[in-house]
Design a protein around this motif. Structure first.
Motif: not given
Length: 254
Positions: A129, A132-133, A155, A165
């Protein structure tokens, strides 16, 4: 805290003073060593007490972080503020790891294996996570990427990082399942918490297998209307009580 009728600091001061002013008697060194041992023993007791409080306080803070971030994440979904939801999603795994470590710490010896598995899965979830972010808030947001790079990294395009994610939240679902297995509830709120964590493990199936069908990709790109937003709001409504009950659990723990 006191030892033998003296404050802790006074014991140390008296011992040091006796060593500096030691006279030629046989019982003086023994008295000095006794005082120093008493000081060290009381210091260890003080440190152990602080350590136990820390083992309860940190998971409680983690549960509070989980509760607040899930609530604010739902708000960002409603007001359509993607950047805010991305930032919150980076704090959620940090709080969850703190919370999971608390459950692992208090697990009994007979249930230590599922607790350890749950903590390891929490770490895997956090790594996926955060990657990804952090990419969404930095590279995707600030760099001039070509269409092919955006398809992979953005995303909202439903590409590679979107699937990572989903994989991350699948690991989170497994983590809550194993954490639920490790719990031995002794109250009605804890029974609810255990049940919610076990059932949350079902999300692993959808997060792991459904991306292979392409269904979530169409939801991320907006082809399915607001279906993706409604699904995330439903998850928030489910996971929010887990954060609240976890905070209550660690708050009343002794």
């Amino acid at each position: 805290m006191k030892g033998r009728g003296y404050p802790l600091q006074s014991i140390k001061t008296m011992a040091e003073s006796r060593q500096r002013n030691r006279k030629s008697t046989k019982d003086k060194p023994e008295m000095d060593c006794c005082l120093l041992r008493c000081h060290d023993r009381m210091k260890r007791v003080n440190m152990n007490g602080w350590g136990k409080r820390m083992n309860r306080t940190i998971p409680k803070i983690g549960a509070a972080v989980v509760t607040v971030t899930v609530f604010l994440f739902a708000v960002c979904l409603i007001v359509d503020y993607p950047f805010g939801s991305y930032v919150l999603c980076m704090f959620l795994p940090l709080g969850y790891i703190m919370m999971a470590a608390g459950f692992q710490y208090e697990s009994c010896e007979e249930r230590r294996v599922p607790a350890n598995i749950g903590l390891i899965m929490a770490a895997v979830y956090a790594v996926l996570i955060l990657l990804v972010y952090f990419a969404q808030t930095t590279t995707v947001r600030l760099d001039q990427l070509n269409e092919q790079a955006l398809q992979l990294l953005a995303f909202q395009r439903g590409g590679l990082l979107f699937n990572y994610d989903l994989l991350g939240y699948g690991m989170m679902a497994l983590s809550t399942f194993f954490m639920g297995l490790s719990m031995v509830p002794d109250s009605k709120p804890d029974k609810w918490l255990k049940g919610l964590m076990l059932v949350h493990g079902v999300f692993f199936i959808s997060c792991f297998f459904m991306p292979m069908t392409g269904m979530f990709t169409s939801m991320a790109s907006g082809e399915a209307g607001n279906g993706g937003t409604y699904a995330l709001l439903g998850w928030c409504a489910y996971f929010f009580p887990i954060g609240v009950l976890s905070y209550y659990h660690f708050n009343r723990a002794r």
